[in-house]
Scaffold this active site. Sequence first.
Site, PDB file in Angstrom:
ATOM      1  N   HIS A 166      -4.736   6.432   4.615  1.00  0.00           N
ATOM      2  CA  HIS A 166      -5.352   7.107   3.456  1.00  0.00           C
ATOM      3  C   HIS A 166      -5.270   8.614   3.703  1.00  0.00           C
ATOM      4  O   HIS A 166      -4.190   9.184   3.725  1.00  0.00           O
ATOM      5  CB  HIS A 166      -6.787   6.565   3.326  1.00  0.00           C
ATOM      6  CG  HIS A 166      -7.508   6.930   2.070  1.00  0.00           C
ATOM      7  ND1 HIS A 166      -6.931   7.528   0.998  1.00  0.00           N
ATOM      8  CD2 HIS A 166      -8.824   6.763   1.721  1.00  0.00           C
ATOM      9  CE1 HIS A 166      -7.831   7.718   0.038  1.00  0.00           C
ATOM     10  NE2 HIS A 166      -8.997   7.270   0.464  1.00  0.00           N
TER      11      HIS A 166
ATOM     12  N   HIS B 150       2.733   4.013  -2.290  1.00  0.00           N
ATOM     13  CA  HIS B 150       1.375   4.126  -2.818  1.00  0.00           C
ATOM     14  C   HIS B 150       0.994   2.819  -3.485  1.00  0.00           C
ATOM     15  O   HIS B 150       1.854   2.168  -4.075  1.00  0.00           O
ATOM     16  CB  HIS B 150       1.305   5.277  -3.840  1.00  0.00           C
ATOM     17  CG  HIS B 150      -0.089   5.754  -4.073  1.00  0.00           C
ATOM     18  ND1 HIS B 150      -0.946   5.129  -4.932  1.00  0.00           N
ATOM     19  CD2 HIS B 150      -0.764   6.784  -3.515  1.00  0.00           C
ATOM     20  CE1 HIS B 150      -2.104   5.773  -4.902  1.00  0.00           C
ATOM     21  NE2 HIS B 150      -2.030   6.769  -4.056  1.00  0.00           N
TER      22      HIS B 150
ATOM     23  N   ASP C 279       0.780  13.171   0.236  1.00  0.00           N
ATOM     24  CA  ASP C 279       0.700  13.599   1.635  1.00  0.00           C
ATOM     25  C   ASP C 279       2.032  14.038   2.221  1.00  0.00           C
ATOM     26  O   ASP C 279       2.074  14.611   3.301  1.00  0.00           O
ATOM     27  CB  ASP C 279       0.135  12.460   2.501  1.00  0.00           C
ATOM     28  CG  ASP C 279      -1.321  12.259   2.222  1.00  0.00           C
ATOM     29  OD1 ASP C 279      -2.031  13.266   2.126  1.00  0.00           O
ATOM     30  OD2 ASP C 279      -1.757  11.100   2.082  1.00  0.00           O
TER      31      ASP C 279
HETATM   32  N1  CMC Z   1       7.489   3.035   4.784  1.00  0.00           N
HETATM   33  C1  CMC Z   1       8.219   1.914   4.878  1.00  0.00           C
HETATM   34  N2  CMC Z   1       7.918   0.767   4.227  1.00  0.00           N
HETATM   35  C2  CMC Z   1       6.834   0.762   3.455  1.00  0.00           C
HETATM   36  C3  CMC Z   1       6.024   1.901   3.314  1.00  0.00           C
HETATM   37  C4  CMC Z   1       6.396   3.074   4.006  1.00  0.00           C
HETATM   38  N3  CMC Z   1       5.663   4.174   3.902  1.00  0.00           N
HETATM   39  N4  CMC Z   1       4.998   1.607   2.490  1.00  0.00           N
HETATM   40  C5  CMC Z   1       5.163   0.338   2.129  1.00  0.00           C
HETATM   41  N5  CMC Z   1       6.276  -0.179   2.702  1.00  0.00           N
HETATM   42  C6  CMC Z   1       6.823  -1.515   2.508  1.00  0.00           C
HETATM   43  C7  CMC Z   1       6.019  -2.563   3.239  1.00  0.00           C
HETATM   44  O1  CMC Z   1       6.504  -2.795   4.538  1.00  0.00           O
HETATM   45  C8  CMC Z   1       6.196  -3.747   2.321  1.00  0.00           C
HETATM   46  O2  CMC Z   1       7.474  -4.268   2.547  1.00  0.00           O
HETATM   47  P1  CMC Z   1       7.730  -5.881   2.453  1.00  0.00           P
HETATM   48  O3  CMC Z   1       7.513  -6.216   1.014  1.00  0.00           O
HETATM   49  O4  CMC Z   1       9.121  -6.071   2.936  1.00  0.00           O
HETATM   50  O5  CMC Z   1       6.705  -6.510   3.361  1.00  0.00           O
HETATM   51  C9  CMC Z   1       6.216  -3.133   0.932  1.00  0.00           C
HETATM   52  O6  CMC Z   1       6.711  -1.811   1.117  1.00  0.00           O
HETATM   53  C10 CMC Z   1       4.847  -3.089   0.252  1.00  0.00           C
HETATM   54  O7  CMC Z   1       3.934  -2.422   1.127  1.00  0.00           O
HETATM   55  P2  CMC Z   1       2.385  -2.719   1.191  1.00  0.00           P
HETATM   56  O8  CMC Z   1       1.879  -2.304   2.533  1.00  0.00           O
HETATM   57  O9  CMC Z   1       2.130  -4.128   0.750  1.00  0.00           O
HETATM   58  O10 CMC Z   1       1.858  -1.753   0.050  1.00  0.00           O
HETATM   59  P3  CMC Z   1       0.355  -1.293  -0.142  1.00  0.00           P
HETATM   60  O11 CMC Z   1       0.208  -1.012  -1.597  1.00  0.00           O
HETATM   61  O12 CMC Z   1      -0.590  -2.263   0.475  1.00  0.00           O
HETATM   62  O13 CMC Z   1       0.302   0.035   0.719  1.00  0.00           O
HETATM   63  C11 CMC Z   1       0.268   2.284   1.377  1.00  0.00           C
HETATM   64  C12 CMC Z   1       0.226   1.308   0.197  1.00  0.00           C
HETATM   65  C13 CMC Z   1       0.059   3.711   0.852  1.00  0.00           C
HETATM   66  C14 CMC Z   1      -0.853   1.959   2.364  1.00  0.00           C
HETATM   67  C15 CMC Z   1       1.659   2.151   2.061  1.00  0.00           C
HETATM   68  O14 CMC Z   1       2.684   2.477   1.160  1.00  0.00           O
HETATM   69  C16 CMC Z   1       1.769   3.022   3.334  1.00  0.00           C
HETATM   70  O15 CMC Z   1       1.363   2.561   4.407  1.00  0.00           O
HETATM   71  N6  CMC Z   1       2.318   4.263   3.204  1.00  0.00           N
HETATM   72  C17 CMC Z   1       2.356   5.174   4.341  1.00  0.00           C
HETATM   73  C18 CMC Z   1       1.013   5.837   4.517  1.00  0.00           C
HETATM   74  C19 CMC Z   1       0.750   6.878   3.456  1.00  0.00           C
HETATM   75  O16 CMC Z   1       1.603   7.722   3.168  1.00  0.00           O
HETATM   76  N7  CMC Z   1      -0.471   6.874   2.916  1.00  0.00           N
HETATM   77  C20 CMC Z   1      -0.908   7.868   1.953  1.00  0.00           C
HETATM   78  C21 CMC Z   1      -1.196   7.266   0.623  1.00  0.00           C
HETATM   79  S1  CMC Z   1      -1.359   8.516  -0.637  1.00  0.00           S
HETATM   80  C22 CMC Z   1      -2.815   9.325  -0.250  1.00  0.00           C
HETATM   81  C23 CMC Z   1      -3.997   8.526  -0.574  1.00  0.00           C
HETATM   82  O17 CMC Z   1      -4.255   8.320  -1.787  1.00  0.00           O
HETATM   83  O18 CMC Z   1      -4.689   8.134   0.363  1.00  0.00           O
END
Ligand code: CMC
Length: 439
Positions: A268, A309, A365
Amino acid sequence: MGKDSLTITDNRTGKGYEVPLRHGTIRAMDLRQVKTSPDDFGLMAYDPGYTNTASCESRITFIDGDKGILEYRGYPIEQLAEQGRYLETTYLLLNGELPTAAELAGWVRDVTHHTIVHENVKELMGGFRYDAHPMGMLMSTVAALSTFYPEARHVRDKAVRRRQIVRLIAKMPTLAAFAYRRSVGLPFVYPDNDLSYCGNFLQMMYRVSEARYHVNPVLERALEVLFILHADHEQNCSTSAVRSVGSSESDPYSATAAGIGALYGPLHGGANEQVLRMLKEIGSKDKVPAFIKEVKESGGEVRLMGFGHRVYKNYDPRAKIIKRMADQVFEVTGRNPLLEIALELERIALSDDYFLKRKLYPNVDFYSGLMYQAMGFPVDMFPVLFAIPRTSGWLAQWEEMLEDKDQKIARPRQVFLGPPRREYLPLEARSGAAALAVL
Ligand code: CMC
């Protein structure tokens, strides 16, 4: 029932149910009538991470994640960032309308006159280890403020509530700057009421021995824009934490501290800190393809921080604004050498099937850390810089929750899959298998 309803057929019993639809949702409690027998508990929805569950109705922030749209109270984020001021935005979030000139002057005066913190807060700060993370210090001192303002627990009293909201918005930069000064061993600098919200924060951070700190107007404005962009983002992890803690009617300092705790995490508000660490680790532009390969082959373990996201399945509009603003900041501070690596990462990721298929685009970010670093903020301060403006969004959401007659104490259900009832075993009769599992 009319057209605005859903028909559910329970294939276990063959029974049909009509459930009303409102604003594109069904009430989860309407599922409870779906039973196989009179003593069946009834159907629930299973939704870890609340990926498809609306926990409230809100009139504050609108996001269309597919189109990359973000609006506060109906105003596009691009217009607020270009023409607005941060304190004006906090007024908008809290009150629903942009202030008139007189309202804004009153609001700015109120916030400006509450920036000082009790002297005991300095002692509290002094109690942390020399290398304490400023976010941990911020979280603890915000929670401690509830002991300075015991009236804050009267959360049903709007006037009391509003006083705490002013205090929190006003004191956040002071606490944040104190946490930083403590971590680098510099004396605390008191607020200067002649400066703007962001100008004052910069002088509390960076003033050393000069009689008057000169605030660079470009950096002051850039910080203001970053604060506007971070002010609210509807029901994200930290806002849900604030609403959840606030739903037990605990005071807003405790609820805000919970929000800071949620924001601290690398998924986050800690993400921009991780972006910088990742860019440093990659080290140079030519190593980008190898890193992208590692991300793709890791099965989700190595992530491209600052990408993806839960809601945006398109370019995050906040990231676009920051990227555009970067040149103005770098003109003053000098170009951040990590920018080259970030631009290359974005270029390759946005043409790679892995990222395109999963709709992973740069989020807020990805570029904010580069700006903060160029402005002289250490990496540890990045989540703190997120927490300062997000406080206004948390509090607007907290107040909306308290005024919403539909809201109750947050208390999710669970699907219990543990052992069925069994008899207590005396020590000597136990096999030890459970102890191994605990280890
Ligand atoms: N790099 C590589 N792969 C990713 C990433 C990433 N940053 N984010 C998601 N994926 C992949 C993930 O491995 C999954 O792949 P598969 O379907 O093959 O298993 C797919 O994309 C869906 O990911 P998820 O984890 O189910 O998606 P989510 O909606 O639960 O997670 C997130 C959202 C923001 C936590 C995630 O995208 C992430 O970890 N991003 C990196 C951390 C980040 O930049 N966070 C800041 C968010 S914006 C600021 C805020 O509002 O807090």
